[in-house]
Scaffold this active site. Structure first.
Site, PDB file in Angstrom:
ATOM      1  N   TYR A  24      -2.186  -0.459  10.412  1.00  0.00           N
ATOM      2  CA  TYR A  24      -2.216  -0.922   9.012  1.00  0.00           C
ATOM      3  C   TYR A  24      -0.868  -0.632   8.349  1.00  0.00           C
ATOM      4  CZ  TYR A  24      -3.900  -1.295   4.135  1.00  0.00           C
ATOM      5  OH  TYR A  24      -4.066  -1.631   2.819  1.00  0.00           O
TER       6      TYR A  24
ATOM      7  N   SER B  61       0.868  -1.186   0.000  1.00  0.00           N
ATOM      8  CA  SER B  61       0.000   0.000   0.000  1.00  0.00           C
ATOM      9  C   SER B  61       0.898   1.226   0.000  1.00  0.00           C
ATOM     10  CB  SER B  61      -0.863  -0.010   1.265  1.00  0.00           C
ATOM     11  OG  SER B  61      -1.471   1.240   1.478  1.00  0.00           O
TER      12      SER B  61
END
Ligand code: NAP
Length: 238
Positions: A151, A138
């Site tokens: 995350y 990501s």
């Protein structure tokens, strides 16, 4: 015997679109996720549209031993494995306030499950003359963001793992690419506050995989960051 790709997180979102791209290139597919109904729908559509064989593994990736048994069986049935895409992932908001069970979930699915799949698939991949692993990290795997530190920790791990894996496997003929997209229009980004047409399309990630696979044997894309125009317009280019 045509090439085979295994895609985790293939029931929806980015994994589903990458499966579409690979099927359009003639890959036979092993699709992995928990939701068997959605996997069946994906398989029917892919077989109808692209005429490829698709097998399904409906499993919770946190059940590491079950995953290893089920996936090994499907790879043996297909007779080979050429491409592995680790797209399955989970998201939770939070940094210092994140509950431990949510941090556990992020690390279990985004990091440990990905590692488990790589371990299980490596012997078969090493037999291929065009082996490639794609791990979906990501933008949060290359930059920290205050609301999503848990995350980000899991996605930084994916980047570090991918860089190391790429070095380890290059002499064995296995390429590794880590994709680092910003906000993509899937179930995971429902809380982003962006409209569908303001986000990266999931098909863009499928096209990125196709692009990397189209390059000559000597070319290696180790990491690809895919930014979102709306985010840059709002926050500037970092
Ligand atoms: P999504 O639409 O929520 O899909 C997640 C996929 O992962 C589903 O197929 C889900 O299948 C599977 N999955 C989740 N937990 C699982 C488990 N325990 N066992 C087996 N399968 C599991 O998310 P997405 O946007 O496609 O995300 C794909 C990857 O891209 C993730 O790694 C995510 O972190 C990353 N990413 C997403 C974005 C974004 O903005 N969407 C941006 C950058 C990176 P089942 O529910 O059927 O099990």
């Amino acid at each position: 015997m045509s090439n085979v790709a295994l895609v985790t997180g293939a029931s929806r979102g980015i994994g589903r679109e990458i499966a579409e791209s690979l099927a359009s290139r003639g890959y036979r597919l092993i699709l992995v996720a928990r939701n068997l109904e959605r996997l069946r729908e994906a398989a029917q559509s892919l077989t109808k549209r692209h005429g490829v064989d698709v097998s399904l593994v409906a499993v919770d990736l946190r059940a590491f031993d079950d995953v290893a048994t089920a996936i090994s069986k499907e790879i043996a049935a297909m007779g080979r494995l050429d491409v592995l895409v680790n797209s399955a992932g989970v998201f939770h908001f939070g940094t210092s306030g994140m509950a431990i069970n949510e941090m556990d979930d992020l690390l279990m699915v985004n990091v440990k499950a990905m590692h488990n799949i790589c371990r299980v698939c490596l012997d078969a991949l090493k037999q291929s003359n065009c082996a490639h692993i794609f791990n979906i990290s990501s933008i949060a795997g290359v930059e920290g963001f205050a609301p999503i530190g848990g995350y980000a920790a899991s996605k930084f791990a994916v980047v570090g793992y991918g860089q190391s894996l790429a070095q380890e496997l290059i002499s064995e003929g296995v390429k590794v690419t880590t994709l680092c997209p910003d906000i993509v229009d899937t179930d995971m980004s429902v809380g982003s506050g962006l409209l569908s047409n303001q986000m990266i399309a999931p098909s863009d990630i499928g096209k990125a995989v196709e692009f990397v696979l189209s390059l000559s044997d000597c070319a290696i894309v180790d990491q690809m960051t895919i930014k979102c125009r709306t985010v840059i317009e709002r926050n500037g280019l970092r």
